[in-house]
Write an enzyme that holds these catalytic residues in place. Structure first.
Site, PDB file in Angstrom:
ATOM      1  CG  ASP A  43      13.399  44.352  28.018  1.00 39.79           C
ATOM      2  OD1 ASP A  43      12.385  44.188  28.726  1.00 39.79           O
ATOM      3  OD2 ASP A  43      13.847  45.476  27.744  1.00 39.79           O
ATOM      4  CE  LYS A  65      11.607  48.779  31.464  1.00 38.10           C
ATOM      5  NZ  LYS A  65      11.011  48.094  30.309  1.00 38.10           N
ATOM      6  CE  LYS A 102       6.761  52.065  26.972  1.00 42.35           C
ATOM      7  NZ  LYS A 102       7.514  50.849  27.275  1.00 42.35           N
ATOM      8  NE  ARG A 384      18.579  46.927  23.936  1.00 36.09           N
ATOM      9  CZ  ARG A 384      18.149  47.665  22.909  1.00 36.09           C
ATOM     10  NH1 ARG A 384      18.362  47.245  21.676  1.00 36.09           N
ATOM     11  NH2 ARG A 384      17.513  48.807  23.105  1.00 36.09           N
TER      12      ARG A 384
HETATM   13  P1  BMP Z   1      17.509  48.931  26.882  1.00 34.98           P
HETATM   14  O1  BMP Z   1      18.223  49.420  28.150  1.00 34.98           O
HETATM   15  O2  BMP Z   1      17.930  47.556  26.508  1.00 34.98           O
HETATM   16  O3  BMP Z   1      17.550  49.905  25.762  1.00 34.98           O
HETATM   17  O4  BMP Z   1      15.959  48.728  27.282  1.00 34.98           O
HETATM   18  C1  BMP Z   1      15.136  49.798  27.642  1.00 34.98           C
HETATM   19  C2  BMP Z   1      13.816  49.298  28.160  1.00 34.98           C
HETATM   20  O5  BMP Z   1      13.049  50.407  28.596  1.00 34.98           O
HETATM   21  C3  BMP Z   1      12.944  48.571  27.145  1.00 34.98           C
HETATM   22  O6  BMP Z   1      12.214  47.579  27.843  1.00 34.98           O
HETATM   23  C4  BMP Z   1      11.979  49.627  26.655  1.00 34.98           C
HETATM   24  O7  BMP Z   1      10.733  49.074  26.282  1.00 34.98           O
HETATM   25  C5  BMP Z   1      11.823  50.520  27.867  1.00 34.98           C
HETATM   26  N1  BMP Z   1      11.594  51.949  27.563  1.00 34.98           N
HETATM   27  C6  BMP Z   1      12.509  52.708  26.861  1.00 34.98           C
HETATM   28  O8  BMP Z   1      13.531  52.232  26.406  1.00 34.98           O
HETATM   29  N2  BMP Z   1      12.259  54.051  26.677  1.00 34.98           N
HETATM   30  C7  BMP Z   1      11.136  54.670  27.168  1.00 34.98           C
HETATM   31  O9  BMP Z   1      10.997  55.862  27.010  1.00 34.98           O
HETATM   32  C8  BMP Z   1      10.212  53.887  27.877  1.00 34.98           C
HETATM   33  C9  BMP Z   1      10.450  52.525  28.077  1.00 34.98           C
HETATM   34  O10 BMP Z   1       9.577  51.820  28.754  1.00 34.98           O
END
Ligand code: BMP
Length: 412
Positions: A43, A65, A102, A384
């Site tokens: 991201d 992803k 999605k 992140r």
């Molecule tokens: P992070 O690890 O930075 O929180 O990012 C999580 C990623 O997974 C984001 O791209 C978010 O859109 C996606 N995501 C999520 O966090 N929870 C869900 O249930 C489904 C997702 O696609």
């Protein structure tokens, strides 16, 4: 997890033999080969960062992803654009691309969103996902679109793209030259504007200002042509605008008559780098159903999640599995793959069993140990946690090791 499903005690290599979807079989083999059950959620906000990150973290992951719509500078060219470059990196490092789109709409609309439009997601993303709130027919619509796409690509143009990340001093030289030229032009303009203003003229509108601008342009013409030649060497366009140099790309294409049963390959030497130990990913496309979410207060009910499981069983040749917070394999022959976001590790040295903070915007986190070992997921998705680290490749390795250890412990 209510009952312990057989898949929780099977190795990924074993599951590769029985999975229904060719891409799932491939993914399980890749996981076994790379000893990785890590997906990077890339991201970032620019195409340049995305490609650089994919190249650096590629060795540690099995899935990358994307959210293509948060990337500025995404190049939509199907042969040489960002999707094609990602696909080349995926081949080189051995990972699958998962566009976290999605999808949710009526069947006809999602077919078009998936296969056409600007992004043509199906061309470069092995996997995408759908929220089936709109009903199960949407899954059938996407499956049909994917089947048609696969039939078509067997007879279309074969394009090979190589990607190399430029060395950092290439950026510096180009940037310096560009800045110097811009500075010279600004100085020249300021000088001309100052003279015009000194004579009491409106610099932009008066005819003498126009004439002097014309003279300046004439004087610049030879310099412009020389610069153009230099710029084309440096990858700039004819107006002198410099795009971000994200990579150096070589493209070769071979055309085959649409009725030919064979598709020849004309890869240039070194053009088709494929991760050693496994063949290229199959041309099939796969769908993950968004069955549960990681966010606080998520409105997806158990009935919705169950509908996802049923839709997956009805479309085994297209649905690979789920984005969920736990394993949903329940029937004896279920062998779906599960990917789980909301994954984080505490900083090195801190207690891994402690409570993990959310992000303040609804995201909730769990450790790889809990998600893989207790909840039974197969692949952890980390964004992140890796991207914001001081050294993303080594942090990705830390996540890979932890998630893989949790998988090995689950088998025991
Ligand atoms: P992070 O690890 O930075 O929180 O990012 C999580 C990623 O997974 C984001 O791209 C978010 O859109 C996606 N995501 C999520 O966090 N929870 C869900 O249930 C489904 C997702 O696609």
């Amino acid at each position: 997890m209510a009952d312990r499903h057989a898949t929780l005690s099977q190795t990924f290599a074993e599951r590769a033999k029985t999975a229904a979807h060719p891409l799932t079989r491939y993914l399980f083999r890749l996981m076994d080969l790379k000893a990785s059950n890590l997906c990077l959620s890339a991201d970032v906000t620019t195409a340049r960062e995305l490609l650089a990150l994919a190249d650096k973290v590629g060795p540690s992951i099995v899935v990358l992803k994307t959210h293509y719509d948060l990337i500025s500078g995404w190049d939509y060219n199907p042969q040489t654009g960002t999707g094609a470059k990602l696909a080349a990196l995926a081949r080189k490092h051995g990972f699958l691309i998962f566009e976290d789109r999605k999808f949710v709409d009526i069947g006809k609309t999602v077919q078009m969103q998936y296969t056409a439009g600007t992004a043509r997601i199906i061309d470069w993303a092995h996997i995408t996902n759908a929220n089936i709130d709109a009903g199960k027919d949407m899954v059938r619509a996407m499956a049909e679109a994917a089947a048609k796409w696969k039939e078509r690509i067997n007879y279309e143009v074969k394009t090979c793209v190589t990607v190399g990340t430029p060395v950092s001093d290439q950026f510096d030289e180009a940037d310096e030259a560009d800045e110097q030229q811009q500075q010279e032009e600004e100085e020249e303009q300021a000088h001309a504007g100052g003279q015009a203003q000194g004579q009491g003229q409106a610099p932009a509108s008066s005819s003498s200002a126009h004439a002097s601008a014309q003279q300046r342009d004439d004087k610049r013409e030879p310099r412009r042509l020389a610069a153009q030649e230099q710029q084309s060497k440096e990858g700039k366009d004819v107006d002198g605008r410099k795009g971000s140099i994200v990579s150096i790309t070589t493209v070769t294409q071979s055309f085959e008559p649409a009725d030919s049963p064979r598709l020849s390959k004309t890869h240039e030497q070194g053009d088709d780098a494929v991760f050693p130990g496994i063949e290229e990913a199959p041309a099939d496309r796969g769908l993950l159903l968004l069955a549960q979410m990681s966010s606080k207060g998520c409105l997806m009910t158990p009935a919705y999640t169950q509908a996802c499981v049923e839709a997956a069983r009805e479309h085994k040749s297209f649905v690979m599995g789920f984005v969920a917070q736990q394993s949903l394999n329940a029937a004896p022959d279920d062998n779906f793959v599960h990917m789980t976001p909301g994954c984080k590790l505490p900083p090195p040295g801190e207690d891994e069993n402690g409570q993990l903070e959310g992000d303040g915007l609804g995201q909730q986190y769990n450790t790889p140990d809990k998600l893989v070992g207790v909840c039974g997921t197969d692949i952890v998705i980390v964004g992140r946690g890796i991207i914001s680290a001081a050294d993303p490749p080594s942090e990705a390795e830390r996540y890979r090791r932890k998630a893989w250890k949790a998988y090995l412990a689950r088998l025991a």
